[in-house]
Design a protein around this motif. Structure first.
Motif, PDB file in Angstrom:
ATOM      1  N   VAL A 157       0.875  -1.191   0.000  1.00 30.01           N
ATOM      2  CA  VAL A 157       0.000   0.000   0.000  1.00 30.01           C
ATOM      3  C   VAL A 157       0.902   1.228   0.000  1.00 30.01           C
ATOM      4  O   VAL A 157       1.693   1.421   0.904  1.00 30.01           O
ATOM      5  CB  VAL A 157      -0.907   0.035   1.260  1.00 30.01           C
ATOM      6  N   LEU A 158       0.782   2.022  -1.070  1.00 29.19           N
ATOM      7  CA  LEU A 158       1.582   3.241  -1.113  1.00 29.19           C
ATOM      8  C   LEU A 158       0.705   4.385  -0.611  1.00 29.19           C
ATOM      9  O   LEU A 158      -0.386   4.604  -1.126  1.00 29.19           O
ATOM     10  CB  LEU A 158       2.015   3.534  -2.564  1.00 29.19           C
ATOM     11  N   ASN A 159       1.154   5.064   0.432  1.00 27.28           N
ATOM     12  CA  ASN A 159       0.345   6.126   1.014  1.00 27.28           C
ATOM     13  C   ASN A 159       0.794   7.495   0.501  1.00 27.28           C
ATOM     14  O   ASN A 159       1.960   7.843   0.595  1.00 27.28           O
ATOM     15  CB  ASN A 159       0.483   6.094   2.546  1.00 27.28           C
ATOM     16  N   VAL A 160      -0.131   8.253  -0.069  1.00 24.35           N
ATOM     17  CA  VAL A 160       0.172   9.622  -0.513  1.00 24.35           C
ATOM     18  C   VAL A 160      -0.762  10.566   0.246  1.00 24.35           C
ATOM     19  O   VAL A 160      -1.977  10.369   0.244  1.00 24.35           O
ATOM     20  CB  VAL A 160      -0.049   9.775  -2.044  1.00 24.35           C
ATOM     21  N   ASN A 161      -0.181  11.544   0.952  1.00 29.89           N
ATOM     22  CA  ASN A 161      -1.001  12.470   1.736  1.00 29.89           C
ATOM     23  C   ASN A 161      -1.470  13.622   0.856  1.00 29.89           C
ATOM     24  O   ASN A 161      -0.651  14.347   0.294  1.00 29.89           O
ATOM     25  CB  ASN A 161      -0.178  13.003   2.917  1.00 29.89           C
ATOM     26  N   VAL A 162      -2.792  13.772   0.752  1.00 27.28           N
ATOM     27  CA  VAL A 162      -3.359  14.818  -0.119  1.00 27.28           C
ATOM     28  C   VAL A 162      -4.054  15.863   0.752  1.00 27.28           C
ATOM     29  O   VAL A 162      -4.987  15.553   1.498  1.00 27.28           O
ATOM     30  CB  VAL A 162      -4.387  14.205  -1.106  1.00 27.28           C
ATOM     31  N   GLY A 163      -3.593  17.104   0.676  1.00 24.73           N
ATOM     32  CA  GLY A 163      -4.192  18.183   1.484  1.00 24.73           C
ATOM     33  C   GLY A 163      -5.404  18.753   0.766  1.00 24.73           C
ATOM     34  O   GLY A 163      -5.418  18.844  -0.461  1.00 24.73           O
ATOM     35  N   VAL A 164      -6.434  19.091   1.546  1.00 23.47           N
ATOM     36  CA  VAL A 164      -7.627  19.730   0.979  1.00 23.47           C
ATOM     37  C   VAL A 164      -7.669  21.138   1.575  1.00 23.47           C
ATOM     38  O   VAL A 164      -7.982  21.310   2.761  1.00 23.47           O
ATOM     39  CB  VAL A 164      -8.915  18.956   1.343  1.00 23.47           C
ATOM     40  N   LEU A 165      -7.252  22.128   0.786  1.00 23.00           N
ATOM     41  CA  LEU A 165      -7.128  23.486   1.302  1.00 23.00           C
ATOM     42  C   LEU A 165      -8.008  24.425   0.481  1.00 23.00           C
ATOM     43  O   LEU A 165      -8.306  24.139  -0.682  1.00 23.00           O
ATOM     44  CB  LEU A 165      -5.679  23.973   1.199  1.00 23.00           C
ATOM     45  N   GLY A 166      -8.387  25.530   1.089  1.00 19.78           N
ATOM     46  CA  GLY A 166      -9.178  26.520   0.351  1.00 19.78           C
ATOM     47  C   GLY A 166      -9.939  27.437   1.289  1.00 19.78           C
ATOM     48  O   GLY A 166      -9.928  27.231   2.507  1.00 19.78           O
ATOM     49  N   HIS A 167     -10.556  28.447   0.704  1.00 20.87           N
ATOM     50  CA  HIS A 167     -11.273  29.459   1.477  1.00 20.87           C
ATOM     51  C   HIS A 167     -12.414  28.782   2.250  1.00 20.87           C
ATOM     52  O   HIS A 167     -12.898  27.714   1.853  1.00 20.87           O
ATOM     53  CB  HIS A 167     -11.826  30.524   0.522  1.00 20.87           C
ATOM     54  N   ILE A 168     -12.843  29.431   3.318  1.00 22.01           N
ATOM     55  CA  ILE A 168     -13.912  28.848   4.132  1.00 22.01           C
ATOM     56  C   ILE A 168     -15.161  28.615   3.278  1.00 22.01           C
ATOM     57  O   ILE A 168     -15.463  29.401   2.378  1.00 22.01           O
ATOM     58  CB  ILE A 168     -14.230  29.787   5.331  1.00 22.01           C
ATOM     59  N   ASP A 169     -15.807  27.474   3.527  1.00 16.86           N
ATOM     60  CA  ASP A 169     -17.076  27.153   2.853  1.00 16.86           C
ATOM     61  C   ASP A 169     -16.919  26.840   1.375  1.00 16.86           C
ATOM     62  O   ASP A 169     -17.917  26.812   0.649  1.00 16.86           O
ATOM     63  CB  ASP A 169     -18.062  28.330   3.004  1.00 16.86           C
ATOM     64  N   SER A 170     -15.691  26.610   0.891  1.00 15.33           N
ATOM     65  CA  SER A 170     -15.557  26.292  -0.546  1.00 15.33           C
ATOM     66  C   SER A 170     -15.979  24.846  -0.808  1.00 15.33           C
ATOM     67  O   SER A 170     -16.116  24.452  -1.959  1.00 15.33           O
ATOM     68  CB  SER A 170     -14.101  26.499  -0.982  1.00 15.33           C
ATOM     69  N   GLY A 171     -16.145  24.059   0.271  1.00 11.34           N
ATOM     70  CA  GLY A 171     -16.645  22.695   0.091  1.00 11.34           C
ATOM     71  C   GLY A 171     -15.582  21.629   0.298  1.00 11.34           C
ATOM     72  O   GLY A 171     -15.682  20.517  -0.203  1.00 11.34           O
ATOM     73  N   LYS A 172     -14.554  21.944   1.093  1.00 12.25           N
ATOM     74  CA  LYS A 172     -13.428  21.013   1.318  1.00 12.25           C
ATOM     75  C   LYS A 172     -13.896  19.730   2.014  1.00 12.25           C
ATOM     76  O   LYS A 172     -13.590  18.631   1.591  1.00 12.25           O
ATOM     77  CB  LYS A 172     -12.349  21.705   2.154  1.00 12.25           C
ATOM     78  N   THR A 173     -14.672  19.917   3.080  1.00 15.11           N
ATOM     79  CA  THR A 173     -15.101  18.735   3.842  1.00 15.11           C
ATOM     80  C   THR A 173     -16.087  17.898   3.031  1.00 15.11           C
ATOM     81  O   THR A 173     -15.994  16.662   3.010  1.00 15.11           O
ATOM     82  CB  THR A 173     -15.722  19.182   5.185  1.00 15.11           C
ATOM     83  N   ALA A 174     -16.956  18.565   2.311  1.00 15.70           N
ATOM     84  CA  ALA A 174     -17.909  17.833   1.456  1.00 15.70           C
ATOM     85  C   ALA A 174     -17.143  17.034   0.408  1.00 15.70           C
ATOM     86  O   ALA A 174     -17.439  15.880   0.117  1.00 15.70           O
ATOM     87  CB  ALA A 174     -18.859  18.821   0.779  1.00 15.70           C
ATOM     88  N   LEU A 175     -16.065  17.636  -0.104  1.00 14.26           N
ATOM     89  CA  LEU A 175     -15.261  16.957  -1.138  1.00 14.26           C
ATOM     90  C   LEU A 175     -14.529  15.762  -0.518  1.00 14.26           C
ATOM     91  O   LEU A 175     -14.514  14.660  -1.079  1.00 14.26           O
ATOM     92  CB  LEU A 175     -14.262  17.940  -1.750  1.00 14.26           C
ATOM     93  N   ALA A 176     -13.979  15.978   0.680  1.00 14.90           N
ATOM     94  CA  ALA A 176     -13.256  14.871   1.347  1.00 14.90           C
ATOM     95  C   ALA A 176     -14.216  13.709   1.580  1.00 14.90           C
ATOM     96  O   ALA A 176     -13.891  12.557   1.320  1.00 14.90           O
ATOM     97  CB  ALA A 176     -12.676  15.364   2.669  1.00 14.90           C
ATOM     98  N   ARG A 177     -15.438  14.041   1.968  1.00 22.41           N
ATOM     99  CA  ARG A 177     -16.427  12.991   2.233  1.00 22.41           C
ATOM    100  C   ARG A 177     -16.786  12.281   0.927  1.00 22.41           C
ATOM    101  O   ARG A 177     -16.811  11.063   0.856  1.00 22.41           O
ATOM    102  CB  ARG A 177     -17.686  13.616   2.858  1.00 22.41           C
ATOM    103  N   ALA A 178     -16.939  13.061  -0.149  1.00 22.18           N
ATOM    104  CA  ALA A 178     -17.351  12.463  -1.432  1.00 22.18           C
ATOM    105  C   ALA A 178     -16.250  11.563  -1.987  1.00 22.18           C
ATOM    106  O   ALA A 178     -16.505  10.580  -2.662  1.00 22.18           O
ATOM    107  CB  ALA A 178     -17.657  13.582  -2.429  1.00 22.18           C
ATOM    108  N   LEU A 179     -14.990  11.876  -1.646  1.00 22.98           N
ATOM    109  CA  LEU A 179     -13.865  11.091  -2.208  1.00 22.98           C
ATOM    110  C   LEU A 179     -13.544   9.862  -1.364  1.00 22.98           C
ATOM    111  O   LEU A 179     -12.969   8.898  -1.848  1.00 22.98           O
ATOM    112  CB  LEU A 179     -12.599  11.985  -2.225  1.00 22.98           C
ATOM    113  N   SER A 180     -13.884   9.902  -0.070  1.00 20.29           N
ATOM    114  CA  SER A 180     -13.327   8.898   0.853  1.00 20.29           C
ATOM    115  C   SER A 180     -14.094   7.593   0.873  1.00 20.29           C
ATOM    116  O   SER A 180     -15.295   7.573   0.681  1.00 20.29           O
ATOM    117  CB  SER A 180     -13.327   9.449   2.283  1.00 20.29           C
ATOM    118  N   THR A 181     -13.298   6.536   1.138  1.00 21.86           N
ATOM    119  CA  THR A 181     -13.934   5.249   1.410  1.00 21.86           C
ATOM    120  C   THR A 181     -13.915   5.004   2.910  1.00 21.86           C
ATOM    121  O   THR A 181     -14.733   4.310   3.440  1.00 21.86           O
ATOM    122  CB  THR A 181     -13.139   4.132   0.690  1.00 21.86           C
TER     123      THR A 181
END
Ligand code: GTP
Ligand code: MG
Length: 578
Positions: free
Chosen positions: A10-34
């Motif tokens: 398993v190769l682990n790559v750390n991907v940061g989710v950054l951006g202005h408040i309310d741009s949808g970072k957490t929603a995106l993390a949730r949509a991408l995650s297993t």
């Protein structure tokens, strides 16, 4: 004998989710995650209450290894580091940015670049190798105009990025949560599978190095009944094995590693870049919400440091010596006072010295960090240079208001965090590398005197009259009350080229005698005798006229220049003439 089936790599790559408040970072993390980790997706109660992300959230997405990462079998694991967006949480964003290999800059496609988008872009340029821009909330664009609006925003982002190291990076349009907060969970996100393909194409083998001291940035700490206390975090350097001793430097305690897990899978070993949960016993989780753990004795707690630095181009205003900044050192932020210095002007062009500081050479004190907007120095003006000469490298002395624990050669970011967060301005002022720290509280006595930073002193006076071929009387170099004795023996230069040595005071009004070892040139004697004749004719017996003419220095054709250096931290304040 068939080798027992080794678990897939398993190769682990750390991907940061950054951006202005309310741009949808957490929603995106949730949509991408297993898989979401303990505190992913704003599960923390305070986050729920305020409806914003307050802390780093971790979740993961597993996918097949893309071809560029070598032959299978194996899996690629993206660990998503969901950062806060709120301006007041920039330290957490800086901490998150230091543990990621690849950054997603999330932009609300209906708003474009906003203040914290710009600050996240600055942090990304300092701390990350690669970036993918995500234009989110495309469902808010009317269907008919959606494509053209996305193209327009894509072009705008390309323009914003063209002078950065991320120029030409992929830009992907998505809707992490079409319909927004009210939409039913079942609502499918748009563009997420395309984004995953783009992330896979950008994934690279991060340079993982298990050697060196173990250092881990802990972001969550919680206790498990019957087990002990679990510290989850990302390994920044080195590696850790079951049974190792790890130190929590902020608390000066050392604990043995009882067990370890990576995304709910027990492991016996973890190394740089891995995200891991370490379980220790007899340790109260409230003592360490976040912070560093490391190989015992491998970190230092410092009161002051020398850093090499670069000004952040978006920061408006000068970086003044003696100003105070919020200094993020590694993963901690403290207030600190700065003093900038540069090479001596003759060395402006020398090559940059990476990751090392030479205490055996002279440095020139600077009132401010030299940038193209700085005012030209005396020297520049004398050499008729109108624009500022800039050195290839500059340094700063940082004096912290309270000691800070950090690894050697760690990242340093200076910010003006007390700037009004509604002012649309970048608060990040400079970034650099910590070259040399001092753990000594009395560093003013023990560390600073080693720092050979000097101020160039420049005094101008006039020759008043000749005594003989080898000595003249000078004036207007010192104030009446100056003790000229301390200047005896210093070299001076006449504007006619002769070198002189200050021999001592002369009379009571700050005049002094200069010896000219090489003797006065004939033309200098002519100049001076002509001037004294002119003066005696003009002001015969008339004292105030005499003062008049003495004030009128243009009659004094020969000036005296005294140049010397003083080391800023030399307690004796000796005057040096190299
Ligand atoms: N219409 C629409 N709304 C979205 C989308 N993604 C997120 N939202 C909404 O935007 C708001 C903010 O979403 P978050 O994911 O919390 O944004 P964030 O960037 O994590 O916010 P902070 O962490 O506080 O900076 C929420 O109400 C979401 O439901 C989207 O693609 N479309
Ligand atoms: Mg969030």
């Amino acid at each position: 004998m068939a080798a027992d089936s080794a678990p897939p790599r398993v190769l682990n790559v750390n991907v940061g989710v950054l951006g202005h408040i309310d741009s949808g970072k957490t929603a995106l993390a949730r949509a991408l995650s297993t898989t979401g980790s303990t505190a992913a997706f704003d599960r923390a109660p305070q986050s729920r209450a305020r409806g914003i992300t307050l802390d780093l959230g971790f979740s993961c997405l597993r996918t097949a290894l893309p071809p560029q990462l070598g032959p299978g079998p194996g899996e690629l694991q993206f660990t998503l580091v969901d950062c806060p967006g709120h301006a007041s949480l920039i330290r957490t964003i800086i901490g998150g940015a230091q543990i990621i290999d690849l950054m997603m800059l999330v932009i609300d496609v209906t708003k474009g670049m906003q203040t914290q988008s710009a600050e996240c872009l600055v942090i990304g340029q300092i701390a990350c190798q690669k970036m993918v821009v995500v234009l989110n909330k495309i469902d808010l664009l009317p269907e008919a105009k959606r494509q053209s609006a996305i193209e327009k925003m894509t072009k705008k982002m390309q323009k914003t990025l063209e002078n950065t190291k991320f120029s030409g990076c992929p830009i992907v349009a998505v809707a992490a949560k079409p319909g927004g907060p009210e939409a039913p969970e079942s609502e499918n996100p748009l563009g997420v599978s395309e984004l995953i393909e783009v992330l896979k194409s950008q994934a690279y083998l991060p340079s993982r190095d298990p050697s060196g001291h173990f250092l881990m940035a802990v972001d969550h700490c919680f206790s498990i009944k019957g087990q002990g206390t679990v510290m989850t975090g990302t390994i920044l350097s080195g590696s850790v094995s079951l049974g190792d001793n790890v130190e929590i430097p902020a608390l000066k305690v050392t604990k043995k590693v009882k067990s370890m897990q990576m995304f709910h899978t027990p492991v016996t070993y973890a190394m740089q870049g891995d995200r891991v949960g370490i379980c220790v016993t007899q340790f109260d989780p409230k003592l360490l919400e976040r912070g560093l753990i490391c190989t015992p004795e491998s970190l230092h707690t410092i009161h002051a440091a020398v850093i090499s630095l670069k000004k952040i181009q978006y920061f408006r205003g000068a970086l003044q010596t003696k100003a105070k900044f919020h200094i993020t050192v590694g993963h901690e932020t403290v207030m600190g006072r700065v003093m900038f210095f540069s090479p001596a002007p003759a060395d402006f062009d020398e090559e940059i010295q990476e990751n090392a500081f030479d205490f055996d050479r002279d440095y020139l004190y600077q009132e401010e960090y030299l940038s193209k907007d700085s005012k030209p120095s005396e020297e520049n003006k004398e050499n008729g240079q109108s624009e500022v000469q800039l050195p290839k490298q500059q340094w700063a002395l940082l004096e912290f208001e309270k000691p800070v624990t950090c690894p050697k050669l760690c990242l340093v970011i200076g910010s003006k965090l007390d700037t009004d967060i509604h002012a649309n301005t970048c608060r990040l002022a400079f970034h650099g590398v910590l070259l040399q720290g001092t753990e000594d509280k009395n560093y003013a006595e023990t560390f600073l005197p080693k720092l050979k930073v000097y101020k160039q002193k420049h005094k101008e006076g006039q020759v008043e009259r000749v005594i003989d071929d080898y000595s003249v009387i000078g004036r207007s170099l010192f104030k009446k009350e100056t003790n000229i004795q301390i200047f005896v023996g210093l070299k001076v230069k006449l504007s006619t080229g002769e070198e002189g040595i200050i021999d001592g005071g002369f009379g009571q009004s700050g005049k002094f005698k200069i010896r000219i070892p090489g003797g006065l040139k004939p033309e200098t004697k002519m100049l001076l005798s002509a001037a004294s004749k002119k003066k005696s004719k003009a002001g015969k017996g008339d004292a105030n006229k005499e003062d008049e003419s003495s004030k009128n220095d243009s009659a004094q054709p020969v000036t005296i220049t005294l140049l010397f250096k003083r080391y800023v931290f030399d307690t004796q304040k000796k005057m040096i003439q190299s």
